[in-house]
Scaffold this motif. Structure first.
Motif, mmCIF file in Angstrom:
data_model
loop_
_atom_site.group_PDB
_atom_site.id
_atom_site.type_symbol
_atom_site.label_atom_id
_atom_site.label_comp_id
_atom_site.label_asym_id
_atom_site.label_seq_id
_atom_site.Cartn_x
_atom_site.Cartn_y
_atom_site.Cartn_z
ATOM 1 N N ALA A 190 32.732 35.655 33.063
ATOM 2 C CA ALA A 190 33.420 35.989 34.311
ATOM 3 C C ALA A 190 32.964 37.377 34.743
ATOM 4 C CB ALA A 190 34.932 35.974 34.112
ATOM 5 N N ARG A 191 32.989 37.594 36.030
ATOM 6 C CA ARG A 191 32.632 38.898 36.593
ATOM 7 C C ARG A 191 33.722 39.283 37.573
ATOM 8 N NH1 ARG A 191 27.427 38.101 38.588
ATOM 9 N NH2 ARG A 191 26.741 38.516 36.483
ATOM 10 N N ILE A 192 34.274 40.459 37.382
ATOM 11 C CA ILE A 192 35.362 40.928 38.241
ATOM 12 C C ILE A 192 34.959 42.260 38.854
ATOM 13 C CG2 ILE A 192 37.774 41.687 38.284
ATOM 14 C CD1 ILE A 192 38.168 39.840 35.812
ATOM 15 N N GLU A 193 35.039 42.349 40.185
ATOM 16 C CA GLU A 193 34.739 43.611 40.845
ATOM 17 C C GLU A 193 35.918 44.551 40.637
ATOM 18 O OE1 GLU A 193 34.213 45.220 45.311
ATOM 19 O OE2 GLU A 193 32.877 43.566 44.770
ATOM 20 N N TRP A 194 35.648 45.725 40.098
ATOM 21 C CA TRP A 194 36.728 46.667 39.843
ATOM 22 C C TRP A 194 36.582 47.930 40.654
ATOM 23 C CZ3 TRP A 194 36.528 51.159 36.371
ATOM 24 C CH2 TRP A 194 35.248 51.443 35.930
ATOM 25 N N ARG A 195 35.428 48.211 41.156
ATOM 26 C CA ARG A 195 35.166 49.292 42.096
ATOM 27 C C ARG A 195 34.142 48.755 43.077
ATOM 28 N NH1 ARG A 195 34.000 54.425 38.192
ATOM 29 N NH2 ARG A 195 36.005 54.443 37.162
ATOM 30 N N GLU A 196 33.993 49.444 44.165
ATOM 31 C CA GLU A 196 32.993 49.000 45.131
ATOM 32 C C GLU A 196 31.620 48.987 44.467
ATOM 33 O OE1 GLU A 196 31.384 50.095 49.588
ATOM 34 O OE2 GLU A 196 33.037 51.226 48.746
ATOM 35 N N LEU B 107 32.955 39.711 31.588
ATOM 36 C CA LEU B 107 33.725 39.242 30.443
ATOM 37 C C LEU B 107 33.090 37.975 29.912
ATOM 38 C CD1 LEU B 107 36.115 39.998 32.908
ATOM 39 C CD2 LEU B 107 37.243 40.311 30.738
ATOM 40 N N ALA B 108 33.312 37.695 28.651
ATOM 41 C CA ALA B 108 32.821 36.463 28.029
ATOM 42 C C ALA B 108 33.921 35.907 27.142
ATOM 43 C CB ALA B 108 31.567 36.734 27.204
ATOM 44 N N ALA C 99 39.194 33.561 23.286
ATOM 45 C CA ALA C 99 39.775 34.730 23.959
ATOM 46 C C ALA C 99 38.716 35.400 24.842
ATOM 47 C CB ALA C 99 40.293 35.730 22.930
ATOM 48 N N TRP C 100 39.141 36.005 25.925
ATOM 49 C CA TRP C 100 38.236 36.724 26.806
ATOM 50 C C TRP C 100 38.000 38.116 26.248
ATOM 51 C CZ3 TRP C 100 35.311 34.650 30.422
ATOM 52 C CH2 TRP C 100 35.681 33.411 30.937
ATOM 53 N N ARG C 101 36.724 38.537 26.218
ATOM 54 C CA ARG C 101 36.331 39.857 25.735
ATOM 55 C C ARG C 101 35.499 40.545 26.819
ATOM 56 N NH1 ARG C 101 39.792 39.826 21.753
ATOM 57 N NH2 ARG C 101 39.313 38.376 20.099
ATOM 58 N N VAL C 102 35.608 41.871 26.884
ATOM 59 C CA VAL C 102 34.863 42.665 27.866
ATOM 60 C C VAL C 102 33.439 42.866 27.353
ATOM 61 C CG1 VAL C 102 34.733 44.877 29.074
ATOM 62 C CG2 VAL C 102 36.963 43.803 28.649
ATOM 63 N N VAL C 103 32.448 42.535 28.181
ATOM 64 C CA VAL C 103 31.044 42.688 27.840
ATOM 65 C C VAL C 103 30.514 44.025 28.350
ATOM 66 C CG1 VAL C 103 28.725 41.742 28.201
ATOM 67 C CG2 VAL C 103 30.666 40.197 27.873
ATOM 68 N N THR C 104 30.943 44.417 29.537
ATOM 69 C CA THR C 104 30.472 45.642 30.178
ATOM 70 C C THR C 104 30.857 46.859 29.341
ATOM 71 O OG1 THR C 104 30.747 44.613 32.334
ATOM 72 C CG2 THR C 104 30.591 47.014 32.297
ATOM 73 N N ASP C 105 29.914 47.763 29.186
ATOM 74 C CA ASP C 105 30.198 48.998 28.463
ATOM 75 C C ASP C 105 30.948 49.936 29.412
ATOM 76 O OD1 ASP C 105 30.266 51.308 26.992
ATOM 77 O OD2 ASP C 105 28.160 51.230 26.402
#
Length: 139
Positions: A84-90, A96-97, A102-108
């Protein structure tokens, strides 16, 4: 059952419970030659780019490729990887994977000035300039 009915009523396509079920439904629609059922399984963004009539035309113009695709979908290797990809800032997303249910954050999210990829390096340069962090080493 109710969610599938509501989804069809509002034009969102059939409800499928998993990525595997979506691919199985797509393969079945392709095997059956049912362009409308296959089109209904496509994403909203795909349907915005490709009209139902264009999809039907492509579908009927390439029967051999459609059959090969249906066959390949039925013989895919390995488990499905969910992301999944969620926009959190512009212009910035958090990826996430799903791992072990369970969902885990991939982005550092800790390495604010990452240079791991060309995109990271450009983003880091912009961040450093915006925050006047001239002490950061960015590519």
């Amino acid at each position: 059952m109710r969610s599938a009915l509501v989804a069809r009523m509002v034009g969102c396509g059939p409800s499928v419970g998993s990525p595997e079920a979506a691919l199985e439904a797509l393969a079945a629609a392709l095997r059956a030659g049912d362009a409308d059922a296959a089109y209904a399984l496509m994403s909203r963004s795909y349907r915005a780019r490709v009209s139902r009539d264009e999809f039907r035309a492509l579908f009927s113009a390439q029967p051999d490729e459609i059959a090969r695709t249906a066959d390949a979908l039925g013989h895919r290797a390995g488990p499905v990887e969910e992301e999944a990809r969620i926009e959190w800032r512009e212009h910035e997303d958090i990826e996430l994977a799903r791992e072990g249910g369970a969902w885990r954050v991939v982005t550092d999210v800790v390495d604010y000035y990452s240079q791991a990829t060309p995109r990271d390096a450009v983003r880091s340069f912009v961040r450093a300039a915006e925050h006047r962090r001239w002490d950061e080493r960015v590519a």
